[in-house]
Enzyme design. Structure first.
Site, PDB file in Angstrom:
ATOM      1  N   ARG A 116      16.987  55.675 132.762  1.00 35.86           N
ATOM      2  CA  ARG A 116      16.268  54.468 132.222  1.00 35.86           C
ATOM      3  C   ARG A 116      15.764  54.519 130.742  1.00 35.86           C
ATOM      4  O   ARG A 116      14.887  55.359 130.714  1.00 35.86           O
ATOM      5  CB  ARG A 116      15.643  53.864 133.065  1.00 35.86           C
ATOM      6  CG  ARG A 116      16.561  53.402 134.680  1.00 35.86           C
ATOM      7  CD  ARG A 116      15.823  52.535 135.489  1.00 35.86           C
ATOM      8  NE  ARG A 116      16.494  52.498 136.815  1.00 35.86           N
ATOM      9  CZ  ARG A 116      17.869  52.150 137.009  1.00 35.86           C
ATOM     10  NH1 ARG A 116      18.369  51.470 136.056  1.00 35.86           N
ATOM     11  NH2 ARG A 116      18.297  52.123 138.054  1.00 35.86           N
ATOM     12  N   ASP A 117      15.950  53.526 129.919  1.00 34.92           N
ATOM     13  CA  ASP A 117      15.116  53.319 128.877  1.00 34.92           C
ATOM     14  C   ASP A 117      14.010  53.140 129.137  1.00 34.92           C
ATOM     15  O   ASP A 117      13.800  52.083 129.916  1.00 34.92           O
ATOM     16  CB  ASP A 117      15.794  52.403 127.830  1.00 34.92           C
ATOM     17  CG  ASP A 117      15.415  52.553 126.417  1.00 34.92           C
ATOM     18  OD1 ASP A 117      16.336  52.931 125.647  1.00 34.92           O
ATOM     19  OD2 ASP A 117      14.346  52.050 126.188  1.00 34.92           O
ATOM     20  N   ILE A 118      12.835  53.455 128.446  1.00 24.37           N
ATOM     21  CA  ILE A 118      11.482  53.223 128.475  1.00 24.37           C
ATOM     22  C   ILE A 118      11.131  51.671 128.158  1.00 24.37           C
ATOM     23  O   ILE A 118      10.234  51.224 128.555  1.00 24.37           O
ATOM     24  CB  ILE A 118      10.694  54.287 127.948  1.00 24.37           C
ATOM     25  CG1 ILE A 118       9.452  54.439 128.624  1.00 24.37           C
ATOM     26  CG2 ILE A 118      10.432  54.027 126.396  1.00 24.37           C
ATOM     27  CD1 ILE A 118       8.501  55.569 128.087  1.00 24.37           C
TER      28      ILE A 118
ATOM     29  N   ASN B  44      23.768  53.412 118.369  1.00 24.06           N
ATOM     30  CA  ASN B  44      23.019  53.352 117.003  1.00 24.06           C
ATOM     31  C   ASN B  44      22.914  54.590 116.178  1.00 24.06           C
ATOM     32  O   ASN B  44      22.754  55.947 116.781  1.00 24.06           O
ATOM     33  CB  ASN B  44      21.485  52.956 117.021  1.00 24.06           C
ATOM     34  CG  ASN B  44      21.238  51.556 117.620  1.00 24.06           C
ATOM     35  OD1 ASN B  44      22.043  50.667 117.454  1.00 24.06           O
ATOM     36  ND2 ASN B  44      20.111  51.525 118.560  1.00 24.06           N
TER      37      ASN B  44
ATOM     38  N   VAL C  17      15.856  58.206 117.804  1.00 25.30           N
ATOM     39  CA  VAL C  17      15.871  59.451 118.496  1.00 25.30           C
ATOM     40  C   VAL C  17      17.146  60.105 118.001  1.00 25.30           C
ATOM     41  O   VAL C  17      18.344  59.807 118.358  1.00 25.30           O
ATOM     42  CB  VAL C  17      15.645  59.191 120.033  1.00 25.30           C
ATOM     43  CG1 VAL C  17      15.861  60.782 120.728  1.00 25.30           C
ATOM     44  CG2 VAL C  17      14.559  58.647 120.383  1.00 25.30           C
TER      45      VAL C  17
ATOM     46  N   HIS D 237      23.028  59.379 121.867  1.00 23.89           N
ATOM     47  CA  HIS D 237      22.976  58.860 123.157  1.00 23.89           C
ATOM     48  C   HIS D 237      23.397  57.563 122.982  1.00 23.89           C
ATOM     49  O   HIS D 237      23.461  56.875 121.994  1.00 23.89           O
ATOM     50  CB  HIS D 237      21.510  58.617 123.301  1.00 23.89           C
ATOM     51  CG  HIS D 237      20.745  57.876 122.264  1.00 23.89           C
ATOM     52  ND1 HIS D 237      20.108  58.537 121.123  1.00 23.89           N
ATOM     53  CD2 HIS D 237      20.266  56.471 122.108  1.00 23.89           C
ATOM     54  CE1 HIS D 237      19.638  57.683 120.384  1.00 23.89           C
ATOM     55  NE2 HIS D 237      19.430  56.333 120.924  1.00 23.89           N
TER      56      HIS D 237
ATOM     57  N   HIS E 284      23.566  53.504 124.847  1.00 24.47           N
ATOM     58  CA  HIS E 284      22.763  52.496 125.266  1.00 24.47           C
ATOM     59  C   HIS E 284      23.805  51.826 126.253  1.00 24.47           C
ATOM     60  O   HIS E 284      24.777  51.105 125.727  1.00 24.47           O
ATOM     61  CB  HIS E 284      22.276  51.398 124.383  1.00 24.47           C
ATOM     62  CG  HIS E 284      21.051  51.889 123.542  1.00 24.47           C
ATOM     63  ND1 HIS E 284      19.859  51.853 123.771  1.00 24.47           N
ATOM     64  CD2 HIS E 284      21.306  52.695 122.454  1.00 24.47           C
ATOM     65  CE1 HIS E 284      19.337  52.575 122.730  1.00 24.47           C
ATOM     66  NE2 HIS E 284      20.178  52.980 121.970  1.00 24.47           N
TER      67      HIS E 284
HETATM   68  P1  5GP Z   1      17.723  54.623 119.380  1.00 23.35           P
HETATM   69  O1  5GP Z   1      16.838  53.772 118.729  1.00 23.35           O
HETATM   70  O2  5GP Z   1      17.645  55.956 118.750  1.00 23.35           O
HETATM   71  O3  5GP Z   1      19.224  54.144 119.200  1.00 23.35           O
HETATM   72  O4  5GP Z   1      17.352  54.439 121.024  1.00 23.35           O
HETATM   73  C1  5GP Z   1      16.299  55.211 121.200  1.00 23.35           C
HETATM   74  C2  5GP Z   1      15.755  54.675 122.777  1.00 23.35           C
HETATM   75  O5  5GP Z   1      15.029  55.610 123.332  1.00 23.35           O
HETATM   76  C3  5GP Z   1      15.075  53.517 122.479  1.00 23.35           C
HETATM   77  O6  5GP Z   1      15.537  52.437 123.157  1.00 23.35           O
HETATM   78  C4  5GP Z   1      13.569  53.625 123.239  1.00 23.35           C
HETATM   79  O7  5GP Z   1      13.086  52.771 123.895  1.00 23.35           O
HETATM   80  C5  5GP Z   1      13.950  54.945 123.943  1.00 23.35           C
HETATM   81  N1  5GP Z   1      12.880  55.687 124.207  1.00 23.35           N
HETATM   82  C6  5GP Z   1      12.050  56.484 123.334  1.00 23.35           C
HETATM   83  N2  5GP Z   1      11.253  57.153 123.985  1.00 23.35           N
HETATM   84  C7  5GP Z   1      11.584  57.361 125.376  1.00 23.35           C
HETATM   85  C8  5GP Z   1      10.907  58.162 126.392  1.00 23.35           C
HETATM   86  O8  5GP Z   1       9.896  58.750 126.049  1.00 23.35           O
HETATM   87  N3  5GP Z   1      11.778  57.735 127.431  1.00 23.35           N
HETATM   88  C9  5GP Z   1      12.828  57.028 127.710  1.00 23.35           C
HETATM   89  N4  5GP Z   1      13.333  56.939 128.897  1.00 23.35           N
HETATM   90  N5  5GP Z   1      13.393  56.468 126.560  1.00 23.35           N
HETATM   91  C10 5GP Z   1      12.697  56.493 125.491  1.00 23.35           C
END
Ligand code: 5GP
Ligand code: ZN
Length: 116
Positions: free
Chosen positions: A33-35, A89, A98, A102, A104
């Site tokens: 799950r996303d945080i 993304n 990140v 990944h 979503h």
């Molecule tokens: P991006 O912006 O790279 O597409 O998505 C990165 C996602 O990682 C974001 O939606 C963010 O909320 C999530 N995220 C960041 N840090 C953590 C974490 O420590 N644990 C989890 N489960 N999700 C995280």
């Protein structure tokens, strides 16, 4: 094969060094799950191996990408979603924060309203 990358958050979740709320795993992928959820269901699906983004994953490991997409479908089934959005993304300008590939999985509310 890609070794774990130091200071990569998702490599650490894959390795169990940082906790994640894991909802599904396969040989090549894990889903947690996303945080900071942006929808009632917001799950991230990542390859166990480190690749910087989905394009690099697809180029380096097509079977790994296929596994990730299939795992996303299984997450949607497990979560009881009627439909879902799978978003990658890519690059800082594309909203990626990140740099471990990944997807979503977003669902649980009507996403079709935004597609008109
Ligand atoms: P991006 O912006 O790279 O597409 O998505 C990165 C996602 O990682 C974001 O939606 C963010 O909320 C999530 N995220 C960041 N840090 C953590 C974490 O420590 N644990 C989890 N489960 N999700 C995280
Ligand atoms: Zn990584």
């Amino acid at each position: 094969m890609s070794a774990p990358v130091n200071d990569c958050l998702f490599c650490k979740i894959v390795a169990g060094e940082i906790p994640g709320q894991i909802v599904h795993t396969t040989e090549r992928s894990i889903a947690f799950r996303d945080i900071n959820p942006q929808a009632p269901t917001h799950v991230l699906v990542v390859p166990r191996e480190h690749h910087e983004n989905v394009g690099e994953l697809g180029a380096a490991d097509p079977a790994g990408l296929a596994d990730l997409v299939a795992a996303a479908g299984e997450v949607a089934r497990l979560e009881g979603l009627a439909g879902y959005r799978l978003i990658f993304n890519t690059g800082r300008a594309g909203g990626q924060t990140v740099f471990h590939a990944h997807g979503h999985v977003l669902g649980g509310k009507n996403l079709d309203e935004h597609l008109a």
